[in-house]
Scaffold this motif. Sequence first.
Motif, PDB file in Angstrom:
ATOM      1  N   ASN A 170      -3.364   0.771  -3.274  1.00 38.12           N
ATOM      2  CA  ASN A 170      -3.130   2.196  -3.456  1.00 38.12           C
ATOM      3  C   ASN A 170      -2.451   2.575  -4.640  1.00 38.12           C
ATOM      4  O   ASN A 170      -1.557   1.524  -5.157  1.00 38.12           O
ATOM      5  N   GLU A 211       0.720  -1.107  -0.060  1.00 36.28           N
ATOM      6  CA  GLU A 211      -0.057   0.019  -0.005  1.00 36.28           C
ATOM      7  C   GLU A 211       0.752   1.159   0.017  1.00 36.28           C
ATOM      8  O   GLU A 211       2.122   1.067   0.080  1.00 36.28           O
ATOM      9  N   ASN A 258     -11.261   5.613   4.097  1.00 38.95           N
ATOM     10  CA  ASN A 258     -10.142   4.869   3.589  1.00 38.95           C
ATOM     11  C   ASN A 258      -9.488   5.818   2.845  1.00 38.95           C
ATOM     12  O   ASN A 258      -8.709   6.731   3.190  1.00 38.95           O
ATOM     13  N   ASN A 310       1.226   2.736   6.794  1.00 30.69           N
ATOM     14  CA  ASN A 310       0.352   2.373   5.404  1.00 30.69           C
ATOM     15  C   ASN A 310       0.402   3.499   4.471  1.00 30.69           C
ATOM     16  O   ASN A 310       1.202   3.580   3.737  1.00 30.69           O
TER      17      ASN A 310
HETATM   18 MG    MG Z   1      -6.005   2.530   2.420  1.00 27.80          MG
END
Ligand code: MG
Length: 296
Positions: free
Chosen positions: A266, A34, A178, A76
């Motif tokens: 991502n 990600e 998110n 992340n």
């Molecule tokens: Mg995410």
Amino acid sequence: MFTDWFEVNDPRFESLILPNVHVDTLYSGGRWLEGPVYLPAVRQLLFSDIPNNRVLRYDEINDVVAPFLQPSQFANGHTLDRSGRVIACEHFTRRVTRTEHDGGITVIASHFEGKRLNSPNDVVEARDGSIWFTDPTYGISTEYEGARIESEIGSRNVYRVAPSGEIAAVLTDFVQPNGLAFSLDESVLYVVDSGSKPGRIVAFDVVDGRLLSNPRLIAECPKGIYDGIRLDRHGHIWAGAGDGVHCIASDGTLLGKIRLPEAAANICFGGPARNRLYICATRTLYAVYLNTTQAV
Ligand code: MG
């Protein structure tokens, strides 16, 4: 069908892709990738391998991947601020941090109303210098991507941190907020809910640069969930999804897909011209040249 890699759902998509390109596989040794962020000055891409508690670095010049940061606090999402500093969402330490040019770490946010954040997931900077980030519970619900612990806050919010450091909850009713991205003029903020069924992208008007109003459903994910989103120079939304990357017009029309054999999380634009889309998709880092560029 344009090629095996591309699926054209609307004629507009044909002008955004190139007929003679491949999707490059740059690395396949991750566990769950990600958070890509492109560093133009050094032509490198940083990206997270969350379960392995590390950040990796792809060197565009030498075409190699190597560890960059380990442990990474189960980092992340990342973004680059206007001064070229990397901002990271850390699951394990449950905070958003900035790495200064001298290597020092500055905590941007760790608490809201005296309670620890859940596990910041994705982050963007607005032109006024405010930092907007999402705070779902993925990093505290298992040991796999952080540490299992009860949420102190009890909700999964989107926050805005003003340049003064003041933190405010700007969105409090998503299941799992998110990915997020501003429209080109920052009048709209797109936010992904990856916990709703189906997952969705919702647009909000940005009021006075600090409040969200007038939610509109833009798209529901037909396969898997949406995760990270980025806009191109035309205002199209590129979104990681279960079957690859979806390109969605601002009115919600699915224009086309980059089809991948793994779920895409991502994405970010990179390369000197910002016309190369880097895609973190499960175990693999992919990249593909497009006939469009990052929003500026
Ligand atoms: Mg995410």
